[in-house]
Scaffold this active site. Structure first.
Site, PDB file in Angstrom:
ATOM      1  CG  ASP A 154      59.416  -6.017   0.514  1.00  0.00           C
ATOM      2  OD1 ASP A 154      59.903  -6.597  -0.475  1.00  0.00           O
ATOM      3  OD2 ASP A 154      58.602  -5.087   0.411  1.00  0.00           O
ATOM      4  CG  ASP A 186      59.343  -8.550  -3.897  1.00  0.00           C
ATOM      5  OD1 ASP A 186      58.161  -8.890  -3.691  1.00  0.00           O
ATOM      6  OD2 ASP A 186      59.665  -7.413  -4.301  1.00  0.00           O
ATOM      7  CD  GLU A 187      55.360  -7.842  -0.340  1.00  0.00           C
ATOM      8  OE1 GLU A 187      54.996  -7.248   0.687  1.00  0.00           O
ATOM      9  OE2 GLU A 187      54.688  -7.870  -1.382  1.00  0.00           O
TER      10      GLU A 187
END
Length: 386
Positions: free
Chosen positions: A9, A102-103
């Site tokens: 993350d 974003d992961e």
């Protein structure tokens, strides 16, 4: 074989992207969002210290943290940096799932035969920061749920390994809000009967939990016990979504055409938000009665908001429809999609607009996509049916 699942993350991703461009932003409270009447898309840890969080109205955030610097945000730049991170991961990892902008989830099962899985992941996170300049946290465990919770506990700039034997000791003392599928409503329901920590939830009979919250009760009980067999799905990007409408009779009725277009755009925008996509390119197609077909497109800031897309589509239609011939078919396509957890274009829209879309989406989710919408869209469909 015991699985080795990594969750990675990017820390305060939007804020980190802004700090890449401006070193002066480091160490000060930052809010990424839109305008005084907008909402917070992301905020730095310095701002979180004062109680600021995502989806909070900007006005409220500034009351909590008056010295915060508010930045509008640039989804196109964020998307490019996200793709850079994905490229670094895909170059090294055997199976990658991009869960959001974003992961990422990685399945590195079996790699510990040749490399230490934790050391390998640590080196990958260092490579990501070296190539992109972005800070990242990760957790390595036996499944996606535990890995994701682990990353949350490790942030910021953290790293954590939770072996099979440590899953329950790690989860037990945590709040049930740490479980990904527990929202505010479920938390309040369980809190009222004294269930606030994961160990209490895990020790409940599964049948009782199922009676309380329905079919999701079984999944929730499994996650509380650290059980999750969900595979890491190889990452593929969807390129576009589209819809077309062929008229029963060729038409030149502009009011009818606009109404149908409005309904089409609204359904596409709802699909974007439901599947967590943003689009930056809009294409309009018309086919005349003589089967001549023409298209026109334009680039826009990334969005999934009905009113923004509808305005663009109508402008394209006005430029495209210049023959004044009868139209047989009209189509709308949204392309250049990017993944993101954003519900709508929160960089431009007011908190009232955010609340309106969220309320309409909840109604559509519960009763069906055709049960609520703009009057113009319904008028167009009814007139076509007649």
């Amino acid at each position: 074989m015991e699985r080795a699942i990594v969750h990675m993350d990017l820390d305060t991703f939007f804020v980190s992207c802004e700090r890449l461009n401006n070193d002066k932003l480091k160490g000060i409270p930052i809010i990424v969002g839109g305008g005084e009447r907008g909402v917070v898309a992301s905020c730095s840890y310095e701002a979180r210290y004062y109680g600021v969080h995502s989806a909070m109205p900007i006005k409220m955030a500034l009351r909590l943290c008056p010295e915060a610097k508010v930045m509008k945000g640039d989804m196109e730049r964020y998307s490019k940096l996200s793709h850079m991170v994905t490229e670094v991961i895909e170059e090294k990892a055997p199976v990658v799932e991009k869960a959001s902008i974003d992961e990422h989830y990685l399945d590195i099962t079996g790699m510990d035969r040749f490399f230490g899985a934790y050391k390998w992941t640590e080196e990958l996170s260092q490579a990501i920061t070296h190539h992109t300049g972005l800070p990242i946290s990760f957790a390595l465990s036996v499944n996606k749920t535990v890995a994701k919770i682990g990353t949350g506990e490790a942030k910021p700039l953290g790293k954590k390994e939770i072996s099979a034997g440590m899953v329950r000791p790690f989860l037990n003392p945590l709040s049930i809000k740490k479980i990904p599928m527990v929202g505010d409503a479920t938390f309040q329901l369980l809190s009222r009967i004294g269930i606030r920590q994961i160990h209490t939830l895990a020790d409940m009979p599964m049948e009782v939990l199922q009676q309380m919250i329905g079919k999701n009760g079984v999944d929730l009980w499994k996650k509380a016990n650290g059980i999750d067999y969900t595979p890491v799905e190889p990452y593929t990007e969807r390129k576009s979504i589209s819809t077309e409408h062929t008229f029963g009779q060729d038409t030149i009725d502009l009011a009818k055409l606009r109404s149908v277009i409005s309904g089409m755009v609204e359904k596409l925008a709802y699909q974007l938000r439901s599947e967590q996509w943003l689009t930056s390119t809009v294409v309009v197609k018309i086919r005349y009665a003589n089967f001549d077909t023409e298209t026109k497109q334009c680039r826009i800031p990334y969005t999934s908001a009905d009113h923004t897309l509808s305005r663009c589509v109508m402008e394209l239609f006005d430029k495209l429809y210049n023959r004044r011939m009868r139209i047989r078919l009209i189509g709308v396509r949204l392309t250049n999609l990017v993944r993101g957890s954003l519900q709508i274009d929160i960089f431009e829209d007011t908190q009232e607009m955010v609340a309106l879309y969220q309320a309409m989406d909840r109604i559509k989710n519960r009763f069906g996509v055709d049960k609520v919408g703009r009057a113009s869209g319904f008028r167009g469909l009814r007139r076509e049916e007649v």
